[in-house]
Design a protein around this motif. Structure first.
Motif, PDB file in Angstrom:
ATOM      1  N   ILE A  17      14.727 -26.485   4.451  1.00 15.95           N
ATOM      2  CA  ILE A  17      13.779 -25.885   3.510  1.00 15.95           C
ATOM      3  C   ILE A  17      13.638 -24.408   3.859  1.00 15.95           C
ATOM      4  CG2 ILE A  17      11.432 -25.941   2.598  1.00 15.95           C
ATOM      5  CD1 ILE A  17      11.308 -28.884   3.568  1.00 15.95           C
ATOM      6  N   ALA A  18      13.996 -23.539   2.934  1.00 20.48           N
ATOM      7  CA  ALA A  18      13.925 -22.098   3.167  1.00 20.48           C
ATOM      8  C   ALA A  18      12.478 -21.630   3.167  1.00 20.48           C
ATOM      9  CB  ALA A  18      14.710 -21.359   2.086  1.00 20.48           C
ATOM     10  N   ASN A  19      12.193 -20.584   3.935  1.00 19.97           N
ATOM     11  CA  ASN A  19      10.848 -20.001   3.968  1.00 19.97           C
ATOM     12  C   ASN A  19      10.380 -19.619   2.571  1.00 19.97           C
ATOM     13  OD1 ASN A  19      10.939 -20.246   6.715  1.00 19.97           O
ATOM     14  ND2 ASN A  19      10.537 -18.102   7.138  1.00 19.97           N
ATOM     15  N   GLU A  20      11.294 -19.135   1.763  1.00 18.11           N
ATOM     16  CA  GLU A  20      10.958 -18.725   0.393  1.00 18.11           C
ATOM     17  C   GLU A  20      10.408 -19.892  -0.415  1.00 18.11           C
ATOM     18  OE1 GLU A  20      10.873 -15.935  -2.906  1.00 18.11           O
ATOM     19  OE2 GLU A  20      11.036 -15.672  -0.745  1.00 18.11           O
ATOM     20  N   VAL A  21      10.941 -21.088  -0.187  1.00 13.39           N
ATOM     21  CA  VAL A  21      10.470 -22.282  -0.895  1.00 13.39           C
ATOM     22  C   VAL A  21       9.039 -22.599  -0.481  1.00 13.39           C
ATOM     23  CG1 VAL A  21      10.817 -24.770  -1.186  1.00 13.39           C
ATOM     24  CG2 VAL A  21      12.782 -23.218  -1.223  1.00 13.39           C
ATOM     25  N   VAL A  22       8.767 -22.540   0.806  1.00  9.74           N
ATOM     26  CA  VAL A  22       7.408 -22.796   1.306  1.00  9.74           C
ATOM     27  C   VAL A  22       6.451 -21.751   0.730  1.00  9.74           C
ATOM     28  CG1 VAL A  22       5.945 -22.976   3.361  1.00  9.74           C
ATOM     29  CG2 VAL A  22       8.273 -23.886   3.404  1.00  9.74           C
ATOM     30  N   ALA A  23       6.886 -20.499   0.663  1.00  6.07           N
ATOM     31  CA  ALA A  23       6.053 -19.427   0.118  1.00  6.07           C
ATOM     32  C   ALA A  23       5.759 -19.647  -1.365  1.00  6.07           C
ATOM     33  CB  ALA A  23       6.723 -18.074   0.331  1.00  6.07           C
ATOM     34  N   ILE A  24       6.737 -20.103  -2.123  1.00  7.00           N
ATOM     35  CA  ILE A  24       6.533 -20.356  -3.550  1.00  7.00           C
ATOM     36  C   ILE A  24       5.553 -21.508  -3.754  1.00  7.00           C
ATOM     37  CG2 ILE A  24       7.667 -21.238  -5.636  1.00  7.00           C
ATOM     38  CD1 ILE A  24      10.146 -19.561  -4.766  1.00  7.00           C
ATOM     39  N   VAL A  25       5.706 -22.576  -2.988  1.00  4.02           N
ATOM     40  CA  VAL A  25       4.786 -23.712  -3.082  1.00  4.02           C
ATOM     41  C   VAL A  25       3.364 -23.252  -2.773  1.00  4.02           C
ATOM     42  CG1 VAL A  25       4.138 -25.929  -2.045  1.00  4.02           C
ATOM     43  CG2 VAL A  25       6.535 -25.464  -2.598  1.00  4.02           C
ATOM     44  N   ALA A  26       3.209 -22.467  -1.712  1.00  2.00           N
ATOM     45  CA  ALA A  26       1.885 -21.967  -1.322  1.00  2.00           C
ATOM     46  C   ALA A  26       1.300 -21.059  -2.397  1.00  2.00           C
ATOM     47  CB  ALA A  26       1.968 -21.228   0.010  1.00  2.00           C
ATOM     48  N   ARG A  96      -2.616 -28.838   1.366  1.00  2.00           N
ATOM     49  CA  ARG A  96      -2.250 -30.109   0.737  1.00  2.00           C
ATOM     50  C   ARG A  96      -0.894 -30.014   0.049  1.00  2.00           C
ATOM     51  NH1 ARG A  96      -6.088 -30.670  -3.116  1.00  2.00           N
ATOM     52  NH2 ARG A  96      -7.598 -31.263  -1.517  1.00  2.00           N
ATOM     53  N   ALA A  97      -0.676 -28.968  -0.728  1.00  2.00           N
ATOM     54  CA  ALA A  97       0.571 -28.826  -1.488  1.00  2.00           C
ATOM     55  C   ALA A  97       1.781 -28.676  -0.565  1.00  2.00           C
ATOM     56  CB  ALA A  97       0.478 -27.632  -2.437  1.00  2.00           C
ATOM     57  N   VAL A  98       1.667 -27.827   0.434  1.00  2.00           N
ATOM     58  CA  VAL A  98       2.808 -27.596   1.335  1.00  2.00           C
ATOM     59  C   VAL A  98       3.120 -28.856   2.134  1.00  2.00           C
ATOM     60  CG1 VAL A  98       3.630 -26.275   3.334  1.00  2.00           C
ATOM     61  CG2 VAL A  98       2.505 -25.096   1.439  1.00  2.00           C
ATOM     62  N   GLU A  99       2.096 -29.516   2.659  1.00  2.00           N
ATOM     63  CA  GLU A  99       2.345 -30.730   3.442  1.00  2.00           C
ATOM     64  C   GLU A  99       2.933 -31.840   2.577  1.00  2.00           C
ATOM     65  OE1 GLU A  99      -0.816 -30.202   7.129  1.00  2.00           O
ATOM     66  OE2 GLU A  99      -1.323 -31.634   5.546  1.00  2.00           O
ATOM     67  N   LYS A 105       3.847 -29.854   8.798  1.00  2.00           N
ATOM     68  CA  LYS A 105       2.427 -29.845   9.143  1.00  2.00           C
ATOM     69  C   LYS A 105       1.964 -28.389   9.086  1.00  2.00           C
ATOM     70  CE  LYS A 105      -0.749 -31.185  12.899  1.00  2.00           C
ATOM     71  NZ  LYS A 105      -1.822 -30.390  12.465  1.00  2.00           N
ATOM     72  N   VAL A 106       0.958 -28.124   8.281  1.00  2.00           N
ATOM     73  CA  VAL A 106       0.432 -26.767   8.157  1.00  2.00           C
ATOM     74  C   VAL A 106      -0.636 -26.573   9.229  1.00  2.00           C
ATOM     75  CG1 VAL A 106      -0.772 -25.137   6.659  1.00  2.00           C
ATOM     76  CG2 VAL A 106       0.942 -26.682   5.700  1.00  2.00           C
ATOM     77  N   VAL A 107      -0.373 -25.641  10.156  1.00  2.00           N
ATOM     78  CA  VAL A 107      -1.304 -25.424  11.262  1.00  2.00           C
ATOM     79  C   VAL A 107      -2.321 -24.327  10.957  1.00  2.00           C
ATOM     80  CG1 VAL A 107       0.235 -26.311  13.040  1.00  2.00           C
ATOM     81  CG2 VAL A 107       0.337 -23.891  12.437  1.00  2.00           C
ATOM     82  N   GLU A 108      -1.997 -23.424  10.043  1.00  2.00           N
ATOM     83  CA  GLU A 108      -2.908 -22.339   9.663  1.00  2.00           C
ATOM     84  C   GLU A 108      -2.687 -21.948   8.218  1.00  2.00           C
ATOM     85  OE1 GLU A 108      -2.239 -18.784  11.924  1.00  2.00           O
ATOM     86  OE2 GLU A 108      -3.274 -19.536  13.688  1.00  2.00           O
ATOM     87  N   VAL A 109      -3.788 -21.669   7.527  1.00  2.00           N
ATOM     88  CA  VAL A 109      -3.734 -21.010   6.223  1.00  2.00           C
ATOM     89  C   VAL A 109      -4.773 -19.900   6.293  1.00  2.00           C
ATOM     90  CG1 VAL A 109      -4.030 -21.196   3.726  1.00  2.00           C
ATOM     91  CG2 VAL A 109      -3.068 -23.120   4.992  1.00  2.00           C
ATOM     92  N   ASN A 110      -4.306 -18.684   6.466  1.00  2.00           N
ATOM     93  CA  ASN A 110      -5.190 -17.524   6.574  1.00  2.00           C
ATOM     94  C   ASN A 110      -5.266 -16.820   5.231  1.00  2.00           C
ATOM     95  OD1 ASN A 110      -5.560 -17.803   9.472  1.00  2.00           O
ATOM     96  ND2 ASN A 110      -3.430 -17.172   9.622  1.00  2.00           N
ATOM     97  N   VAL A 111      -6.484 -16.611   4.744  1.00  2.00           N
ATOM     98  CA  VAL A 111      -6.692 -15.949   3.457  1.00  2.00           C
ATOM     99  C   VAL A 111      -7.216 -14.541   3.715  1.00  2.00           C
ATOM    100  CG1 VAL A 111      -7.922 -16.038   1.264  1.00  2.00           C
ATOM    101  CG2 VAL A 111      -7.154 -18.163   2.336  1.00  2.00           C
ATOM    102  N   HIS A 112      -6.479 -13.550   3.237  1.00  2.00           N
ATOM    103  CA  HIS A 112      -6.857 -12.148   3.378  1.00  2.00           C
ATOM    104  C   HIS A 112      -7.262 -11.637   2.002  1.00  2.00           C
ATOM    105  CE1 HIS A 112      -4.849 -12.114   7.352  1.00  2.00           C
ATOM    106  NE2 HIS A 112      -3.974 -12.905   6.752  1.00  2.00           N
ATOM    107  N   VAL A 113      -8.556 -11.386   1.802  1.00  2.00           N
ATOM    108  CA  VAL A 113      -9.031 -10.899   0.509  1.00  2.00           C
ATOM    109  C   VAL A 113      -8.774  -9.395   0.464  1.00  2.00           C
ATOM    110  CG1 VAL A 113     -10.998 -10.686  -1.043  1.00  2.00           C
ATOM    111  CG2 VAL A 113     -10.742 -12.739   0.376  1.00  2.00           C
ATOM    112  N   GLN A 114      -7.908  -8.980  -0.453  1.00  2.00           N
ATOM    113  CA  GLN A 114      -7.479  -7.589  -0.551  1.00  2.00           C
ATOM    114  C   GLN A 114      -8.202  -6.806  -1.641  1.00  2.00           C
ATOM    115  OE1 GLN A 114      -4.634  -6.234   1.480  1.00  2.00           O
ATOM    116  NE2 GLN A 114      -5.574  -7.905   2.589  1.00  2.00           N
TER     117      GLN A 114
END
Length: 132
Positions: A17-26, A96-99, A105-114
């Motif tokens: 699974i490419a990183n790009e795929v995980v990024a798109i799902v997220a 939930r979506a990525v897992e 296993k998703v160990v962190e989801v950091n949200v940066h409000v820009q």
């Protein structure tokens, strides 16, 4: 920059699974959350832009190992929403979506409000002129 992939070896072969795929799902899971206006370019771009369907991984940074993933999201929220609530919903939705879709296993989801989106500005009504 070399493309990173997550590889799981099974009985009949490997699944990569490419990183790009995980990024798109997220990214797709994040933009489904009410109160989220869009994604930001994050550290690299620095300029807040709305997420379009053309670049679904915009504003998402992932680190993927063999079995785990860490995700950073750079987001823009709508004006008037409670930011901590939206951020928590984004974290839950993305995890939930990525897992579910990748088996990682998703160990962190950091949200940066820009930024904060104030909505579309109304265009001024045309005023009839007295002179022609």
């Amino acid at each position: 920059m070399a493309e990173q992939v997550s590889e799981v070896k099974g009985e009949i072969g490997a699944v990569r699974i490419a990183n790009e795929v995980v990024a798109i799902v997220a990214g797709l899971a994040a933009i489904e959350v009410p109160g989220l206006s869009g994604m930001s370019g994050g550290v690299v771009g620095g300029i807040a832009e709305r997420l379009g369907r053309k670049n679904l991984a915009k504003g998402v940074k992932v680190e993927v190992g063999e079995r785990e993933a860490a995700i950073d999201l750079y987001v823009i929220v709508d004006f008037g929403v409670r930011i901590p609530d939206v951020a928590t919903q984004v974290q839950t939705s993305v995890k939930r979506a990525v897992e579910t879709m990748t088996g990682l296993k998703v160990v962190e989801v950091n949200v940066h409000v820009q930024g904060v989106a104030f909505g579309k500005e109304e265009e001024p009504e045309e005023v009839e002129t007295r002179v022609r």
